[in-house]
Write an enzyme that holds these catalytic residues in place. Structure first.
Site, PDB file in Angstrom:
ATOM      1  N   ARG A  88      20.015  82.173 -98.601  1.00 38.75           N
ATOM      2  CA  ARG A  88      19.846  82.031-100.052  1.00 38.75           C
ATOM      3  C   ARG A  88      21.127  81.420-100.649  1.00 38.75           C
ATOM      4  NH1 ARG A  88      20.806  88.384-101.654  1.00 38.75           N
ATOM      5  NH2 ARG A  88      23.057  88.135-101.908  1.00 38.75           N
TER       6      ARG A  88
ATOM      7  N   TYR B  59      38.547  90.467-102.392  1.00 43.44           N
ATOM      8  CA  TYR B  59      37.908  89.147-102.410  1.00 43.44           C
ATOM      9  C   TYR B  59      38.967  88.051-102.536  1.00 43.44           C
ATOM     10  CZ  TYR B  59      34.503  85.534-103.778  1.00 43.44           C
ATOM     11  OH  TYR B  59      33.732  84.397-103.850  1.00 43.44           O
TER      12      TYR B  59
ATOM     13  N   LYS C  11      39.902  85.092 -99.875  1.00 47.48           N
ATOM     14  CA  LYS C  11      39.708  83.674-100.195  1.00 47.48           C
ATOM     15  C   LYS C  11      41.018  82.881-100.121  1.00 47.48           C
ATOM     16  CE  LYS C  11      35.238  83.842-100.777  1.00 47.48           C
ATOM     17  NZ  LYS C  11      34.333  83.156 -99.847  1.00 47.48           N
TER      18      LYS C  11
END
Ligand SMILES: NC(=O)c1ccc[n+]([C@@H]2O[C@H](COP(=O)([O-])OP(=O)(O)OC[C@H]3O[C@@H](n4cnc5c(N)ncnc54)[C@H](O)[C@@H]3O)[C@@H](O)[C@H]2O)c1
Length: 248
Positions: free
Chosen positions: A15, A149, A153
């Site tokens: 998705r 997060y 990243k």
């Protein structure tokens, strides 16, 4: 077609942005192995695209060996890897549990490391290839409540450059993509309820949030030979979000 002859493995392809990339890749002639942990959605999309699907939890080392072996035996040596799978977790630094921190790092950061490592042999044998690592604007600047997060990243951005330096001699290019606010289920899933992120779009230069295809088109460019002289670079797809700073 722009990806004629390419053999691509995409993670988190059931998705969102991964699915959009799979659609663009298939339309441009690539042989595509979709992978994800959402098996029903992944299989359905693969069947629609005339592509293949393989279960892959990117944090699982043995899973990578298996997914790469299946891709090679199905299509041949891998020439494009899109490390796209990722999760988000909102919590204040002081309240972030070690388990939550490690879960995000395990998927976003370790998953990207394992993925790059897993394809080196195959891509080298193929005479070269392109690795596209999906980072974020949180790989360029910090965001409150996203400590794990953001760490993951930034790590992806850094390891992209190391890989580019090591693998260039084998004809393997490695670049990072840095999306801004993109309209996918990711934020809603992290919050545990669907959410309309379109108001965030009003803050950026282009006055809208991004759509999965906005990112997929950049990933497509990096996967194709059109980006033959790009490696170790950062490609920002954020509608201008990082064009300014907090004082503006
Ligand atoms: N949506 C945004 O605003 C945004 C912004 C910047 C960066 N990104 C990054 O883009 C990438 C794609 O995210 P998206 O927006 O399409 O979100 P999404 O949640 O729609 O898609 C992420 C996909 O990754 C899969 N996934 C989750 N854990 C996995 C695991 N352990 N192994 C394999 N697959 C797993 C999910 O099942 C899902 O299909 C992520 O790396 C995300 O961090 C998203």
């Amino acid at each position: 077609m722009r990806l004629d002859g390419k053999i691509a493995l995409i993670t988190g392809a059931a998705r969102g942005q991964g699915a959009a990339a799979a659609r663009r890749f298939a339309a441009e002639g690539a042989k595509v192995m979709l992978t994800d942990v959402l098996d029903d959605q992944g299989k359905e999309l693969a069947a629609e695209l005339g592509a293949e699907y393989c279960h892959l939890d990117v944090s699982d080392e043995d899973g990578w060996a298996e997914a790469v072996a299946v891709t090679i035996s199905t299509f041949g040596d891998i020439t494009v890897l899109v490390n796209n799978a990722g999760i988000l977790h909102f919590s204040a630094l002081a309240e972030t549990t070690l388990a939550d921190y490690q879960r995000v790092i395990g998927i976003n950061q370790v998953g990207t490391f394992l993925g790059m490592r897993a394809v080196v042999e195959s891509m080298t044998r193929a005479g070269g290839g392109s690795i596209v690592n999906v980072s974020s604007v949180e790989g360029l600047g910090g965001m409150p409540y996203l400590v794990a997060y953001t760490a993951s990243k930034f790590a992806i951005r850094g390891m992209t450059k190391v890989a580019a330096m090591e693998l260039g001699q084998h004809g393997i290019r490695v670049n990072s993509v840095h999306p801004g606010a993109i309209n996918t289920p990711m934020v809603g899933e992290a919050l545990g309820r669907p959410i309309d992120i379109s108001p965030i779009g009003k803050k950026v230069a282009l006055r809208r949030v991004g759509q999965p295809d906005d990112v997929a088109n950049v990933v497509l460019f990096l996967a194709s030979d059109e980006s033959a002289y790009c490696s170790g670079a950062e490609f920002v797809v954020d509608g201008g979000a990082t064009a300014t700073h907090a004082l503006s």
